[in-house]
Design an enzyme around this catalytic site. Structure first.
Site, PDB file in Angstrom:
ATOM      1  N   GLY A  33       4.457  52.271  76.293  1.00 11.39           N
ATOM      2  CA  GLY A  33       5.645  52.269  77.138  1.00 11.39           C
ATOM      3  C   GLY A  33       6.037  50.820  77.392  1.00 11.39           C
ATOM      4  O   GLY A  33       5.704  49.923  76.602  1.00 11.39           O
ATOM      5  N   THR A  37       4.041  47.788  75.413  1.00 19.80           N
ATOM      6  CA  THR A  37       4.858  46.989  74.498  1.00 19.80           C
ATOM      7  C   THR A  37       4.796  45.510  74.873  1.00 19.80           C
ATOM      8  O   THR A  37       4.637  44.630  74.022  1.00 19.80           O
ATOM      9  CB  THR A  37       6.331  47.478  74.553  1.00 19.80           C
ATOM     10  OG1 THR A  37       6.336  48.862  74.220  1.00 19.80           O
ATOM     11  CG2 THR A  37       7.225  46.702  73.608  1.00 19.80           C
ATOM     12  N   LYS A 228      -2.354  52.724  95.772  1.00 24.92           N
ATOM     13  CA  LYS A 228      -2.682  51.295  95.879  1.00 24.92           C
ATOM     14  C   LYS A 228      -3.480  51.027  97.151  1.00 24.92           C
ATOM     15  O   LYS A 228      -4.420  50.221  97.159  1.00 24.92           O
ATOM     16  CB  LYS A 228      -1.398  50.474  95.834  1.00 24.92           C
ATOM     17  CG  LYS A 228      -0.692  50.586  94.472  1.00 24.92           C
ATOM     18  CD  LYS A 228       0.749  50.116  94.514  1.00 24.92           C
ATOM     19  CE  LYS A 228       1.437  50.279  93.171  1.00 24.92           C
ATOM     20  NZ  LYS A 228       2.901  50.105  93.229  1.00 24.92           N
TER      21      LYS A 228
HETATM   22  N1  HSE Z   1       7.231  52.187  90.893  1.00 30.82           N
HETATM   23  C1  HSE Z   1       6.440  51.160  91.484  1.00 30.82           C
HETATM   24  C2  HSE Z   1       7.296  50.327  92.414  1.00 30.82           C
HETATM   25  C3  HSE Z   1       5.785  50.244  90.497  1.00 30.82           C
HETATM   26  O1  HSE Z   1       8.463  50.624  92.647  1.00 30.82           O
HETATM   27  O2  HSE Z   1       6.766  49.361  92.947  1.00 30.82           O
HETATM   28  C4  HSE Z   1       4.600  50.872  89.853  1.00 30.82           C
HETATM   29  O3  HSE Z   1       3.611  51.150  90.793  1.00 30.82           O
END
Ligand code: HSE
Length: 458
Positions: A33, A37, A228
């Site tokens: 992805g 890449t 996270k």
């Molecule tokens: N989609 C997430 C963001 C990044 O908007 O920070 C990947 O964790």
């Protein structure tokens, strides 16, 4: 809390011999992805520098993709590469030393990463959902095999916070970590605050400009930030906190009125991931907690000025004091930068021998119930405008043992908008008083409840 023995490497003699200087390190990349890449492009562009840093060349020997028919320009830079749709077969090849997993999802990457670790290959992954759900199992497999499991890119992409907690702050005692770890939601909240637009308008703009994904659910509901938070809490407190342990609320209910009220009171609303210790009366840590929710951050706090889609992680450590790490938390190149940093570490260990410091959840703190977490509430309600209403509401707070820090009242026709800001209490008590308020005839509606960043605002 009794300390337990550290996770020691088992299943081998504790030596981690290297291949020797100058030997190539065979790499498999799973997933092509945006991040995969970009990882390949950077490996090609930086190859001679990487070789100097590692002590031997990176040799990308295979790439696994789901669609073999798709044209991928970056592969022109790797004419000898094996392109396959069978990741497990690629991982199993004897000439693969390090596996880079950038597939996304949980179950299939879990199988791949476990297979790689069990086969003695080090793994670099950017997969926050995988680590937040299965860190225990994966760490055990890495320890058993005596290989590295790196995942810097899983939290806030380019911001070097996982390695910082793992290495630079390994000698300190982390007290609290609070962070803006989702770029999409930060963009939306910042756009609402700076232009006055509604949540829907701001999300539409974020989508149009490419900050929000086509399906932004995981971002706006706080799930991405919760993964996270689980990783940060686990690293920071040397305990195991999983995605399921994290209380997560997103930003979908935040209104332009909430943003205005916050501004009037000197706050900025941010979606924070908060990881903290809970203490007994003697000051000993009894448990840890991790949560994600919209939070009123005082304007003078460094996190309040983190705008656009930037991320920032604010760490409070006993000896180091307050630290803030700021930067790009998403995107192909920033995420690839973190992956590459990990790849250099894993490849270097393959050449020179040894292992990186592994996860070490030796403290084994239990995860506190969300109801026991200390916080403060900013409660915005519409109340009947008549004598005694404020006194009655104040008495209810007092009866519940919750101290009020500030009250603001505005006239709106026959109703009043009443904002009550509490001092610190615990989540359970604060939620209960809001429930009680909502049942009162004098309270027409509780418009919103937003928590304050307890530590910074008390
Ligand atoms: N989609 C997430 C963001 C990044 O908007 O920070 C990947 O964790």
């Amino acid at each position: 809390m009794t300390s337990q023995t550290t996770h020691s490497a088992e299943g081998h003699n504790g030596n981690y011999p290297g291949k020797g200087i100058g030997q190539p390190v065979g790499v498999a990349v799973l997933g092509m992805g945006t991040v995969g890449t970009e990882v390949l492009r950077l490996i090609s562009e930086f190859s001679s520098n990487l070789e100097q840093r590692i002590g031997g060349p990176i040799d990308v020997r295979g790439v696994a993709v789901s669609d073999l028919g798709k044209r991928r320009e970056v592969l022109d830079l790797f004419p000898d590469i094996a392109l396959t749709d069978n990741a497990l077969e690629l991982i199993d090849r004897d000439d693969i030393d390090v596996v880079v997993e950038v597939i996304g999802g949980i179950e299939y990457p879990r199988q791949c990463v476990l297979a790689a670790l069990k086969a003695g290959k080090s793994v670099v992954t950017a997969n926050k959902a995988l680590i937040a759900a299965h860190a225990d199992e994966l760490s055990d497999a890495a320890n058993e095999a005596g290989v590295d499991l790196y995942y810097e890119a899983a939290v806030a992409a380019a911001i070097p916070v996982v390695g910082t907690l793992r290495r630079s702050l390994a000698g300190d005692q982390i007290q609290r970590i609070s962070g803006i770890v989702n770029g999409t939601t930060n963009y939306v909240l910042d756009a609402m605050a700076s232009t006055g637009m509604s949540y829907d308008e701001a999300l539409a703009e974020a989508t149009r400009l490419g900050y929000a994904e086509a399906d932004p659910t995981a971002d706006v509901e706080g799930h991405d930030a919760a993964s996270k938070a689980a990783i940060l809490a686990s690293m920071g407190f040397h305990s195991r906190v999983t995605y399921d342990d994290v209380h997560a609320e997103g930003i979908t209910n935040i209104t332009a009125e909430d943003i205005e009220a916050a501004k009037d009171a000197g706050f900025t609303i941010k979606l924070l991931a908060i990881c903290e210790r809970l203490f007994d009366d003697a000051g000993n840590t009894t448990s840890v907690a991790a949560r994600v929710h919209p939070t009123l951050v005082p304007n003078e706090h460094p996190l309040a000025s983190v705008d656009k889609s930037y991320n920032a992680v604010f760490v409070e450590a006993e000896a180091a004091g307050r630290l803030m790490f700021y930067g790009n938390g998403a995107g192909g190149a920033p995420t690839a930068s973190a992956v590459l940093g990990d790849l250099v570490g894993a490849a270097r260990n393959k050449i020179h021998g040894g292992r990186a410091p592994a996860d070490n959840p030796y403290a084994h703190y239990p995860v506190a119930d969300f109801g026991d977490v200390p916080t403060r509430y900013h409660i915005d309600m519409s109340v009947v405008d008549r004598a005694g209403v404020l006194a009655d509401i104040s008495r209810r707070f007092a009866d519940a043992g919750i101290s009020i820090s500030a009250v603001r009242q505005e006239e709106h026709g026959d109703a009043s908008r009443l904002i009550v800001v509490t001092h610190m209490s615990i989540e359970r008590k604060l939620a209960a008083i809001v429930e009680e308020l909502a049942t009162l005839d004098d309270v027409k509606v509780v418009n919103s409840v937003i928590r304050l960043d307890a530590d910074a605002a008390e």
